[in-house]
Design a protein around this motif. Structure first.
Motif, mmCIF file in Angstrom:
data_model
loop_
_atom_site.group_PDB
_atom_site.id
_atom_site.type_symbol
_atom_site.label_atom_id
_atom_site.label_comp_id
_atom_site.label_asym_id
_atom_site.label_seq_id
_atom_site.Cartn_x
_atom_site.Cartn_y
_atom_site.Cartn_z
ATOM 1 N N SER A 240 0.850 -1.167 0.000
ATOM 2 C CA SER A 240 0.000 0.000 0.000
ATOM 3 C C SER A 240 0.885 1.215 0.000
ATOM 4 N N SER A 241 0.514 2.269 -0.683
ATOM 5 C CA SER A 241 1.485 3.344 -0.675
ATOM 6 C C SER A 241 0.907 4.641 -0.177
ATOM 7 N N ALA A 242 -0.017 4.804 0.604
ATOM 8 C CA ALA A 242 -0.614 3.585 1.065
ATOM 9 C C ALA A 242 -1.176 2.866 -0.094
ATOM 10 N N ILE A 243 -0.384 2.067 -0.789
ATOM 11 C CA ILE A 243 -0.884 1.173 -1.794
ATOM 12 C C ILE A 243 -1.116 -0.122 -1.080
ATOM 13 N N SER A 244 -2.068 -0.871 -1.536
ATOM 14 C CA SER A 244 -2.163 -2.208 -1.042
ATOM 15 C C SER A 244 -1.970 -3.140 -2.199
ATOM 16 N N LEU A 245 -0.933 -3.929 -2.158
ATOM 17 C CA LEU A 245 -0.721 -4.880 -3.239
ATOM 18 C C LEU A 245 -1.811 -5.914 -3.200
ATOM 19 N N ALA A 246 -2.392 -6.104 -2.056
ATOM 20 C CA ALA A 246 -3.402 -7.135 -2.000
ATOM 21 C C ALA A 246 -4.695 -6.644 -1.450
ATOM 22 N N GLY A 247 -4.849 -5.406 -1.266
ATOM 23 C CA GLY A 247 -6.096 -4.931 -0.740
ATOM 24 C C GLY A 247 -6.494 -3.661 -1.417
ATOM 25 N N THR A 248 -7.422 -2.944 -0.815
ATOM 26 C CA THR A 248 -7.875 -1.715 -1.425
ATOM 27 C C THR A 248 -6.818 -0.645 -1.255
ATOM 28 N N PRO A 249 -6.293 -0.087 -2.331
ATOM 29 C CA PRO A 249 -5.257 0.923 -2.213
ATOM 30 C C PRO A 249 -5.796 2.180 -1.558
ATOM 31 N N ALA A 250 -5.017 2.721 -0.676
ATOM 32 C CA ALA A 250 -5.369 4.000 -0.103
ATOM 33 C C ALA A 250 -4.706 5.087 -0.926
ATOM 34 N N TYR B 251 9.810 6.549 -12.946
ATOM 35 C CA TYR B 251 8.571 7.018 -13.590
ATOM 36 C C TYR B 251 7.678 7.570 -12.479
ATOM 37 N N PHE B 252 7.930 8.827 -12.111
ATOM 38 C CA PHE B 252 7.273 9.410 -10.955
ATOM 39 C C PHE B 252 5.927 10.021 -11.325
ATOM 40 N N LEU B 253 4.924 9.691 -10.548
ATOM 41 C CA LEU B 253 3.565 10.176 -10.767
ATOM 42 C C LEU B 253 3.221 11.242 -9.755
ATOM 43 N N THR B 254 2.511 12.264 -10.191
ATOM 44 C CA THR B 254 1.983 13.239 -9.248
ATOM 45 C C THR B 254 0.841 12.594 -8.477
ATOM 46 N N ARG B 255 0.391 13.258 -7.444
ATOM 47 C CA ARG B 255 -0.718 12.714 -6.652
ATOM 48 C C ARG B 255 -1.954 12.517 -7.526
ATOM 49 N N LYS B 256 -2.254 13.483 -8.385
ATOM 50 C CA LYS B 256 -3.421 13.361 -9.254
ATOM 51 C C LYS B 256 -3.274 12.181 -10.205
ATOM 52 N N GLY C 78 -5.552 -5.232 -6.808
ATOM 53 C CA GLY C 78 -4.831 -4.393 -5.855
ATOM 54 C C GLY C 78 -3.359 -4.740 -5.799
ATOM 55 N N GLN C 79 -3.038 -6.037 -5.855
ATOM 56 C CA GLN C 79 -1.633 -6.438 -5.822
ATOM 57 C C GLN C 79 -0.901 -5.954 -7.065
ATOM 58 N N CYS C 80 -1.543 -6.073 -8.226
ATOM 59 C CA CYS C 80 -0.906 -5.600 -9.466
ATOM 60 C C CYS C 80 -0.683 -4.093 -9.431
ATOM 61 N N PHE C 81 -1.630 -3.364 -8.866
ATOM 62 C CA PHE C 81 -1.461 -1.915 -8.745
ATOM 63 C C PHE C 81 -0.245 -1.580 -7.888
ATOM 64 N N GLY C 82 -0.145 -2.233 -6.752
ATOM 65 C CA GLY C 82 0.960 -1.945 -5.855
ATOM 66 C C GLY C 82 2.310 -2.287 -6.446
ATOM 67 N N ILE C 83 2.423 -3.463 -7.055
ATOM 68 C CA ILE C 83 3.701 -3.861 -7.640
ATOM 69 C C ILE C 83 4.036 -2.983 -8.845
ATOM 70 N N SER C 84 3.012 -2.568 -9.586
ATOM 71 C CA SER C 84 3.249 -1.653 -10.705
ATOM 72 C C SER C 84 3.843 -0.345 -10.212
ATOM 73 N N LEU C 85 3.366 0.164 -9.090
ATOM 74 C CA LEU C 85 3.925 1.404 -8.546
ATOM 75 C C LEU C 85 5.368 1.206 -8.079
ATOM 76 N N VAL C 86 5.654 -0.002 -7.552
ATOM 77 C CA VAL C 86 7.038 -0.282 -7.167
ATOM 78 C C VAL C 86 7.945 -0.182 -8.388
ATOM 79 N N TYR C 87 7.508 -0.753 -9.516
ATOM 80 C CA TYR C 87 8.299 -0.643 -10.748
ATOM 81 C C TYR C 87 8.423 0.805 -11.194
#
Length: 387
Positions: free
Chosen positions: A3-13, A172-177, A157-166
């Protein structure tokens, strides 16, 4: 998972992000671009092995294995190979990845204190739910029905979190928006697929292994809203990718796109394609993803062998410390998903019935716990994961 608060396995915050003008690790060594190494990440993190198995199965057996199995040369050999690979990855990755959650929760007195709720109290809810499902068949069906939908959201959720890790690893930095658009795009996949299961009988299974599954039959307009939400967020997400490519000359990491494409295919597949994907996916995609991240975290947190770099984390899998970790998760996974169902057969229950219920009840705790223990917003967790 993360969680980034991403959750690789749950609902991302809400994700903690960096703007494109603010590199994460100024003055530090550039992060290693892979979670394990190039070949493992391509095969077992982004979905490569799942699609190789899918392609081999389709080439040899077609869409209807019963029609071609007897006529295709070497069909028995290929079928045996796929079966062995499925069993191996099931026990090595899928069954073990839930145990890896407990390796993180119970690892130290500090972790047990930090995650007290998940370590000491929530497991009893899963045990109670399991007991009710074993006694009341209606409860078993409801548990499995909810799990079938929640597990897909867990995959997303897990794919989202691991994608952000990559993304962090590759600069490849993303703004909050931009991160919020990415996050809600992934949510929209879950919402569209889950409402399709809830609203349409043809997308809701009658039986899952030995458990009869109910159907709620909710109004179809809920799925219509889900599809509109999905199309809208898809356009916005594609807009983010195009804008960053145009303004910064940066493309979202291919490893992230591979995961997004794979989880989209898992959600939208039907018929024989769905059966193949859900046969190979738990071990060759989802479970292996989780083990790659969690074992890497465990090894890097404990400290790499002297003289080794983060890119050599795969070598550490075969050190005494890494082998000890594998022994714990494999043996515990076999106990939960093989021994317990066999034991319950003495009470008149079938192996498939008990194994299916265990999977659901254990995973409920696994889903909730992962949302708490894997957070990129936590500086220590982020530093170890992105290293």
């Amino acid at each position: 998972m993360v969680s980034s608060a991403i959750s690789l396995a749950g609902t991302p915050a809400v994700a903690e992000t960096q703007t494109s003008k603010q590199p994460v690790a100024q003055g530090k060594i550039k992060p290693y671009g892979w979670i394990v190494n190039p070949w493992f990440d391509v095969l077992f993190v982004s979905g490569g092995m799942l699609w190789l198995a899918f392609a081999l199965h389709l080439t040899v057996f077609g869409w209807n294995p019963m029609d071609r199995a007897a006529t295709v040369p070497n069909a028995f050999v290929v079928g045996t190979f796929l079966m062995m690979m499925t069993i191996l990855t099931q026990h090595l990755f899928a069954d073990t990845h839930t145990v890896a959650t407990y390796m993180r929760i119970y690892a130290t007195p500090e972790s047990r204190k930090t995650f007290r709720l998940y370590a000491y109290y929530l497991p009893w809810l899963s045990v109670t739910l399991f007991a009710l499902a074993c006694v009341f068949k209606e409860a078993a069906g409801m548990v499995v029905y909810i799990h079938l939908m929640w597990v897909f959201q867990h995959y997303v959720g897990q794919c989202f979190g691991i994608s952000l890790v990559y993304c962090f690893k590759r600069g490849y930095f993303l703004t909050r928006k931009e991160t919020e658009i990415f996050r809600w795009f992934m949510h929209s996949i879950s919402y569209a697929v889950i409402t399709r299961i809830l609203c349409y009988r043809e997308f809701s299974p009658y039986q899952y292994w030995d458990v009869a599954v109910p159907f709620w039959g909710l109004p179809t307009w809920l799925n219509d809203i889900g599809m509109f939400f999905f199309y809208t967020m898809s356009l916005l997400f594609l807009g983010v990718i195009a804008k960053k490519w145009h303004r910064e000359g940066k493309m979202i990491p291919v490893m992230a796109l591979g995961q997004i494409g794979t989880v989209l295919a898992i959600g939208w597949s039907v018929g024989m394609a769905s059966s193949m994907i859900w046969t190979y996916g738990p071990g060759m995609f989802h479970g292996s993803q989780y083990l790659a991240v969690s074992l890497g975290f465990y090894i890097k947190e404990k400290g790499l062998q002297e003289g080794m770099l983060p890119k050599e984390v795969f070598k550490n899998w075969f050190t005494p410390r890494g082998l000890k970790y594998w022994a714990y998760v494999v043996v515990a996974g076999m106990f939960i998903y093989v021994f317990v169902p066999h034991f319950m057969m003495y009470f008149g229950l079938t192996f498939g019935f008990v194994a299916t219920i265990i999977q659901a009840c254990v995973n409920f705790h696994h889903f909730v716990s992962d949302a708490a223990i894997w957070r990129l917003r936590d500086p220590k967790c982020r530093e170890v994961l992105v290293a």
